[in-house]
Design a protein around this motif. Structure first.
Motif, PDB file in Angstrom:
ATOM      1  N   ARG A 154       0.837  -1.209   0.000  1.00 39.22           N
ATOM      2  CA  ARG A 154       0.000   0.000   0.000  1.00 39.22           C
ATOM      3  C   ARG A 154       0.870   1.257   0.000  1.00 39.22           C
ATOM      4  O   ARG A 154       0.517   2.269  -0.634  1.00 39.22           O
ATOM      5  N   THR A 155       1.992   1.213   0.689  1.00 37.99           N
ATOM      6  CA  THR A 155       2.907   2.357   0.693  1.00 37.99           C
ATOM      7  C   THR A 155       3.405   2.668  -0.714  1.00 37.99           C
ATOM      8  O   THR A 155       3.520   3.838  -1.106  1.00 37.99           O
ATOM      9  N   MET A 156       3.694   1.626  -1.492  1.00 35.33           N
ATOM     10  CA  MET A 156       4.103   1.845  -2.875  1.00 35.33           C
ATOM     11  C   MET A 156       3.019   2.573  -3.663  1.00 35.33           C
ATOM     12  O   MET A 156       3.303   3.497  -4.438  1.00 35.33           O
ATOM     13  N   LEU A 157       1.779   2.158  -3.460  1.00 35.38           N
ATOM     14  CA  LEU A 157       0.668   2.826  -4.149  1.00 35.38           C
ATOM     15  C   LEU A 157       0.505   4.261  -3.686  1.00 35.38           C
ATOM     16  O   LEU A 157       0.320   5.181  -4.496  1.00 35.38           O
ATOM     17  N   ASP A 158       0.572   4.466  -2.373  1.00 33.07           N
ATOM     18  CA  ASP A 158       0.400   5.815  -1.828  1.00 33.07           C
ATOM     19  C   ASP A 158       1.486   6.763  -2.324  1.00 33.07           C
ATOM     20  O   ASP A 158       1.220   7.943  -2.598  1.00 33.07           O
ATOM     21  N   ARG A 159       2.705   6.258  -2.425  1.00 31.26           N
ATOM     22  CA  ARG A 159       3.832   7.119  -2.783  1.00 31.26           C
ATOM     23  C   ARG A 159       3.938   7.387  -4.280  1.00 31.26           C
ATOM     24  O   ARG A 159       4.310   8.487  -4.699  1.00 31.26           O
ATOM     25  N   PHE A 160       3.610   6.386  -5.095  1.00 31.74           N
ATOM     26  CA  PHE A 160       3.977   6.484  -6.509  1.00 31.74           C
ATOM     27  C   PHE A 160       2.834   6.295  -7.508  1.00 31.74           C
ATOM     28  O   PHE A 160       3.015   6.593  -8.692  1.00 31.74           O
ATOM     29  N   ALA A 161       1.698   5.777  -7.082  1.00 32.41           N
ATOM     30  CA  ALA A 161       0.628   5.466  -8.039  1.00 32.41           C
ATOM     31  C   ALA A 161      -0.174   6.716  -8.363  1.00 32.41           C
ATOM     32  O   ALA A 161      -0.948   7.209  -7.540  1.00 32.41           O
ATOM     33  N   ARG A 162       0.026   7.220  -9.560  1.00 36.15           N
ATOM     34  CA  ARG A 162      -0.681   8.386 -10.070  1.00 36.15           C
ATOM     35  C   ARG A 162      -1.150   8.079 -11.488  1.00 36.15           C
ATOM     36  O   ARG A 162      -0.618   7.188 -12.150  1.00 36.15           O
ATOM     37  N   PRO A 163      -2.128   8.807 -12.010  1.00 37.67           N
ATOM     38  CA  PRO A 163      -2.580   8.549 -13.379  1.00 37.67           C
ATOM     39  C   PRO A 163      -1.410   8.581 -14.371  1.00 37.67           C
ATOM     40  O   PRO A 163      -0.637   9.544 -14.414  1.00 37.67           O
ATOM     41  N   GLY A 164      -1.269   7.527 -15.124  1.00 36.01           N
ATOM     42  CA  GLY A 164      -0.215   7.443 -16.127  1.00 36.01           C
ATOM     43  C   GLY A 164       1.119   6.953 -15.607  1.00 36.01           C
ATOM     44  O   GLY A 164       2.028   6.675 -16.403  1.00 36.01           O
ATOM     45  N   ALA A 165       1.282   6.835 -14.295  1.00 34.85           N
ATOM     46  CA  ALA A 165       2.556   6.400 -13.725  1.00 34.85           C
ATOM     47  C   ALA A 165       2.712   4.892 -13.839  1.00 34.85           C
ATOM     48  O   ALA A 165       1.737   4.145 -13.978  1.00 34.85           O
ATOM     49  N   VAL A 166       3.948   4.454 -13.753  1.00 36.64           N
ATOM     50  CA  VAL A 166       4.281   3.031 -13.754  1.00 36.64           C
ATOM     51  C   VAL A 166       5.186   2.771 -12.553  1.00 36.64           C
ATOM     52  O   VAL A 166       6.142   3.502 -12.323  1.00 36.64           O
ATOM     53  N   LEU A 167       4.872   1.739 -11.774  1.00 33.71           N
ATOM     54  CA  LEU A 167       5.702   1.356 -10.642  1.00 33.71           C
ATOM     55  C   LEU A 167       5.785  -0.156 -10.572  1.00 33.71           C
ATOM     56  O   LEU A 167       4.876  -0.855 -11.007  1.00 33.71           O
ATOM     57  N   ALA A 168       6.921  -0.656 -10.059  1.00 36.35           N
ATOM     58  CA  ALA A 168       7.128  -2.105 -10.002  1.00 36.35           C
ATOM     59  C   ALA A 168       7.294  -2.533  -8.550  1.00 36.35           C
ATOM     60  O   ALA A 168       7.977  -1.872  -7.767  1.00 36.35           O
ATOM     61  N   VAL A 169       6.666  -3.672  -8.211  1.00 37.38           N
ATOM     62  CA  VAL A 169       6.700  -4.153  -6.831  1.00 37.38           C
ATOM     63  C   VAL A 169       7.044  -5.636  -6.816  1.00 37.38           C
ATOM     64  O   VAL A 169       6.279  -6.473  -7.311  1.00 37.38           O
ATOM     65  N   VAL A 170       8.197  -5.964  -6.248  1.00 36.38           N
ATOM     66  CA  VAL A 170       8.557  -7.365  -6.068  1.00 36.38           C
ATOM     67  C   VAL A 170       7.575  -7.978  -5.069  1.00 36.38           C
ATOM     68  O   VAL A 170       7.304  -7.403  -4.020  1.00 36.38           O
ATOM     69  N   SER A 171       7.009  -9.138  -5.379  1.00 35.06           N
ATOM     70  CA  SER A 171       5.886  -9.647  -4.595  1.00 35.06           C
ATOM     71  C   SER A 171       6.039 -11.103  -4.170  1.00 35.06           C
ATOM     72  O   SER A 171       5.062 -11.742  -3.759  1.00 35.06           O
ATOM     73  N   ASP A 172       7.253 -11.620  -4.237  1.00 32.29           N
ATOM     74  CA  ASP A 172       7.445 -13.020  -3.845  1.00 32.29           C
ATOM     75  C   ASP A 172       8.305 -13.152  -2.585  1.00 32.29           C
ATOM     76  O   ASP A 172       8.871 -14.214  -2.335  1.00 32.29           O
ATOM     77  N   SER A 173       8.374 -12.101  -1.787  1.00 36.54           N
ATOM     78  CA  SER A 173       9.196 -12.189  -0.568  1.00 36.54           C
ATOM     79  C   SER A 173       8.708 -13.312   0.339  1.00 36.54           C
ATOM     80  O   SER A 173       9.505 -13.926   1.070  1.00 36.54           O
ATOM     81  N   TYR A 174       7.406 -13.592   0.283  1.00 33.22           N
ATOM     82  CA  TYR A 174       6.829 -14.656   1.116  1.00 33.22           C
ATOM     83  C   TYR A 174       6.073 -15.651   0.239  1.00 33.22           C
ATOM     84  O   TYR A 174       6.573 -16.719  -0.077  1.00 33.22           O
TER      85      TYR A 174
END
Length: 459
Positions: free
Chosen positions: A243-263
């Protein structure tokens, strides 16, 4: 480390000036890729190499440092020759280097560069610089390998994407900076990769592009999570990390990458991203790129696409392949020259467009190459003795594949393509493809990074 040309060679070359015929007055050598993994080479890196090395004049201090080292090393030192370089040439090398324009894609077995002497008393310099100039194998091999990855991805995009041209530049991302042997390798190899692509996390390559090729910005990246930024929250707060990634970087037209296999990748996709964060992802107007970082990519990538489609939906493009809504995938683990085509076929077989997936490579892109990947060689092909040109070449009966070229060489291009030709004198062929890049210590021709890219696209 300060550069000293007198120390940037192989030990055995320290005695070669005493081994050549006494009537030697000129010499010429050439660089070629004799074959290897790919049938052609994308020539790159000469300008960068020359600016950092041969364009720097030799100094008296260089000579004194070298005299001490070579004597202690047990080899003779050509004090008279190097002092002539200083007194007659101001420390600037009496050499002429002609090469194909950077970005040229030339079939293997052809001359890429020639080197000749311009001072009859210092002809031995042609082979002194072999060690240094042969390092062009590295940027040229990386550029060649990346170009062939580009062609592989282009083919897959043309099969499955409405606009393959727009999608292609960011399909292969360079993660190689930490996987190479030095900062210099990261800069040289990283910039070579960017001839074919525009995505990178190798900052050293961007600096090299600015310093050596007048490239204001050769590559781009996006905000992305790593395992530490997820692990720092603890497994019980994995949702908050995303959620922090979304709050910080998710804006219209933006692209962000999140590694999601830590667990548990599948729990993260099915429940955290696909349920609890689904509405925030959609409402943000951003594209969230999910990164798996473990497992077999041939199995993981299609399964990940299916699960993301189940949570976020998809549309059918003009080629009949499914394109995810709101989310994408980047696969940066386990991608090699062998695995990439298999992963691409698995994506297509699952009915998804390749535009859904970007790829990343690290050490496999910048480090897992060597001089024999494209079988690079630098060989003398002619000498001048007492004013007469003599073609020379090696013809080992124990390995005919190592037979070298003889004569004054040039490269032309006609209706049959590129062709190496033999001349009577060291004067350019009227239709020569080689340009004088370096002469008597000075860089005679510069090119921009965008010119290199444009030339590569032309073929």
């Amino acid at each position: 480390m300060d550069f000293n040309l007198l120390l940037d060679t192989d030990s055995y070359k320290g005695s070669h000036w005493l081994q050549y015929p006494p009537d030697l007055t000129a010499m010429g050598a050439y660089l070629e890729s004799r074959g290897g993994e790919h049938p052609d080479t994308l020539f790159f890196g000469l300008q960068m190499l020359l600016q950092d090395t041969l364009e720097r004049p030799v100094s008296q201090g260089d000579v004194e440092e070298a005299a001490d080292l070579w004597s202690a090393h047990g080899l003779p030192f050509n004090h008279q020759g190097w002092q002539r370089l200083l007194s007659v040439h101001g420390g600037r090398l009496p050499l002429r280097i002609r090469a194909v324009p950077e970005g040229s894609r030339v079939p293997t077995g052809n001359v890429l560069m020639t080197v000749e002497s311009t001072d009859p008393a210092l002809a031995w310099l042609v082979t002194w610089v072999e060690t240094l100039l042969l390092r062009l194998w590295y940027p040229t091999t990386v550029a060649t390998r990346s170009w062939h990855f580009r062609e592989l991805l282009r083919s897959a995009l043309e099969r499955s994407t409405d606009d393959p041209v727009a999608e292609l530049p960011f399909r292969l991302h360079d993660f190689g900076s930490r996987g190479v042997s030095s900062h210099e390798s990261a800069a040289i190899g990283g910039l070579a990769h960017l001839v074919a692509f525009r995505g990178t996390d190798t900052v050293a390559a961007l600096v090299a592009g600015r310093r050596h090729y007048d490239g204001p910005m050769a590559g781009f990246s996006i905000p992305a999570a790593e395992h530490s930024t997820i692990l720092a929250w603890g497994q019980e707060h994995e949702l908050e990390a995303y959620r922090t990634m979304l709050d910080r970087f998710a804006r219209p037209g933006a692209v962000l990458a999140v590694v999601s296999d830590s667990y548990d990748l599948w729990n993260a996709v099915d429940h955290l991203w696909g349920e609890q964060l689904r509405e925030q992802v959609i409402a943000s107007g951003a594209t969230v790129v999910i990164r798996p970082d473990s497992g077999d990519p041939v199995a993981i990538v299609p399964e990940l696409l299916r699960r993301l489609e189940a949570r976020f939906g998809s549309r059918l493009n003009g080629k009949g392949y499914r394109v995810l809504e709101h989310v994408r995938v980047i696969q940066g683990d386990g991608i090699t020259a062998t695995s990439l085509p298999v992963v691409l076929e698995a994506i297509l077989a699952a009915g998804f467009s390749v535009e859904n997936v970007a790829f990343g490579m690290g050490g496999g892109l910048l480090q897992q190459v060597n001089r024999d990947s494209q079988r690079f060689a630098y060989k003398v092909s002619w000498v001048e003795r007492a004013g007469r040109i003599h073609p020379v070449h090696k013809t080992p009966v124990t390995d005919p594949a190592k037979t070298s070229k003889a004569g004054v060489l040039d490269l032309i291009r006609d209706e049959q393509g590129y062709r190496t030709v033999v001349l009577e004198r060291p004067e350019p062929h009227p239709a020569s493809c080689l340009q004088t890049v370096f002469e008597n210590g000075a860089l005679r021709r510069r090119c921009s990074f965008e010119e290199v890219r444009a030339r590569a696209m032309q073929g």
